[in-house]
Design a protein around this motif. Structure first.
Motif, short mmCIF file in Angstrom:
data_model
loop_
_atom_site.label_atom_id
_atom_site.label_comp_id
_atom_site.label_asym_id
_atom_site.label_seq_id
_atom_site.Cartn_x
_atom_site.Cartn_y
_atom_site.Cartn_z
N LEU A 182 -0.28 0.56 -15.18
CA LEU A 182 0.59 1.60 -14.62
C LEU A 182 0.36 2.97 -15.25
CD1 LEU A 182 3.98 -0.34 -14.55
CD2 LEU A 182 2.36 -0.05 -12.68
N ASP A 183 0.61 4.01 -14.45
CA ASP A 183 0.63 5.36 -15.00
C ASP A 183 1.81 5.49 -15.96
OD1 ASP A 183 -1.50 6.04 -13.41
OD2 ASP A 183 -0.23 6.77 -11.77
N PRO A 184 1.68 6.35 -16.98
CA PRO A 184 2.74 6.45 -18.00
C PRO A 184 4.15 6.64 -17.44
CG PRO A 184 0.82 7.68 -18.71
CD PRO A 184 0.53 7.20 -17.32
N GLU A 185 4.29 7.45 -16.37
CA GLU A 185 5.65 7.71 -15.89
C GLU A 185 6.26 6.50 -15.16
OE1 GLU A 185 2.94 9.47 -12.67
OE2 GLU A 185 2.95 9.31 -14.86
N MET A 186 5.43 5.52 -14.82
CA MET A 186 5.96 4.32 -14.13
C MET A 186 6.31 3.20 -15.10
SD MET A 186 3.33 4.12 -10.98
CE MET A 186 3.05 5.54 -9.95
N ILE A 187 5.85 3.33 -16.33
CA ILE A 187 6.03 2.24 -17.29
C ILE A 187 7.52 1.97 -17.53
CG2 ILE A 187 5.72 1.61 -19.74
CD1 ILE A 187 2.90 2.88 -19.51
N ASN A 188 8.30 3.05 -17.73
CA ASN A 188 9.71 2.84 -18.08
C ASN A 188 10.51 2.18 -16.97
OD1 ASN A 188 9.58 3.66 -20.70
ND2 ASN A 188 10.07 5.81 -20.25
N ALA B 64 0.82 -1.22 0.00
CA ALA B 64 0.00 0.00 0.00
C ALA B 64 0.85 1.27 0.00
CB ALA B 64 -0.93 0.01 1.22
N ASN B 65 2.10 1.15 0.44
CA ASN B 65 2.99 2.31 0.49
C ASN B 65 3.96 2.37 -0.70
OD1 ASN B 65 1.87 3.17 2.93
ND2 ASN B 65 3.10 1.67 4.04
N LEU B 66 3.72 1.52 -1.68
CA LEU B 66 4.56 1.50 -2.89
C LEU B 66 3.74 1.99 -4.08
CD1 LEU B 66 6.18 -2.05 -2.46
CD2 LEU B 66 7.29 0.15 -2.02
N SER B 67 4.41 2.65 -5.02
CA SER B 67 3.73 3.05 -6.26
C SER B 67 3.45 1.79 -7.08
CB SER B 67 4.62 3.99 -7.07
OG SER B 67 5.73 3.25 -7.59
N GLY B 68 2.60 1.94 -8.11
CA GLY B 68 2.32 0.81 -9.00
C GLY B 68 3.58 0.24 -9.63
N GLY B 69 4.45 1.14 -10.08
CA GLY B 69 5.70 0.69 -10.71
C GLY B 69 6.59 -0.08 -9.74
N GLN B 70 6.62 0.40 -8.49
CA GLN B 70 7.42 -0.29 -7.47
C GLN B 70 6.81 -1.66 -7.15
OE1 GLN B 70 7.30 2.79 -4.47
NE2 GLN B 70 9.34 3.54 -5.01
#
Length: 247
Positions: free
Chosen positions: A172-178, A140-146
């Motif tokens: 994922l949000d676009p900025e997390m994809i990479n 819950a405390n991590l971003s989708g990418g993490q």
């Protein structure tokens, strides 16, 4: 490269009731190959890769992994799944466990590693996916990418010889994809055999040995990556590429 395929699908078909999802699909993946599977929604891509490790049963044809028939009663499916890591669109982490514990869990249960061994390996893998400093964080405390990178570390923790990715960046949000694609690129460069369902054509162009294009449950094209992008064989693939690359 070993000439025997690591993964082999021969004339595989699958239906849900009267609705065919896979129609006579054949595919071979050699050790070290990166195969990207693409196509419009509902074309059977996710179902295809889930048949490889027995997550989806199939009605006809044969699937083999390391010379064993996936789906045969004599085949130990948990052992097969330990050899083929799988990363899903939804991260499927245990919410009550830290990133570290999520990565440790299968090692102690499946590989029977001691807690110390599993912990050391997990920390190594979290470092590999760039998450050393988040080892003790809960999902819950991590971003989708993490979270997706933790899921990749968890799959790698069983020391698989091949990895399946089912649209790993689509939630994922676009900025997390990479940040997720970068981990996958590094795995590809290390020689991991990979079958990846994705719409990320930049990734496919960069690392795929081959691109498999599906439509309406069929494999319509299976070509070296450069050829697929330069001159797709079919009108259907051309239309798909022009739409995807335009976006």
């Amino acid at each position: 490269m070993n000439s025997l395929p690591l993964i082999s699908l021969d004339h595989v078909s699958k239906s849900y009731g009267a609705n065919p999802v896979l129609r006579d699909c054949s595919l071979k993946v050699a050790p070290g190959e990166i195969v990207v599977v693409c196509g419009p929604s509902g074309s059977g891509k996710s179902t295809l890769i889930k048949t490889i490790n027995g997550l989806e049963p199939y009605q006809s044809g044969t699937i083999m992994f390391e010379g064993k028939v996936v789906g045969a009663r004599s085949t130990d499916l948990p052992a097969v799944r330990a050899r083929i890591g799988m990363v899903f669109q939804s991260f499927e982490l245990y919410p009550h466990m830290t990133a570290l514990k999520n990565v440790m869990l299968a090692q102690t249960h499946v590989l029977k590693r001691s807690s110390e061994e599993a912990r050391a390996r997990s920390l190594e893998l979290l470092a590999k996916v760039g998450l050393s400093e988040r080892a003790h964080a809960y999902p819950a405390n991590l971003s989708g990418g993490q979270q997706q990178r933790v899921a990749i570390a968890r799959a790698l923790a069983l020391d698989p010889i091949a990895m399946l990715f089912d649209e790993p960046t689509s939630a994922l949000d676009p900025e997390m994809i990479n940040e997720v694609l970068d981990v996958m690129v590094s795995l590809a460069r290390e020689g991991m055999t990979m079958v990846v369902v994705t719409h990320e054509m930049g990734f496919a162009r960069r690392v795929a040995s081959r691109v498999v294009f599906m439509d309406e449950g069929r494999i319509v094209e299976d070509r070296p990556s450069a050829q697929f992008f330069e001159a797709p064989d079919t009108e259907r693939a051309r239309a798909f590429l022009s739409k995807i690359i335009a976006h």
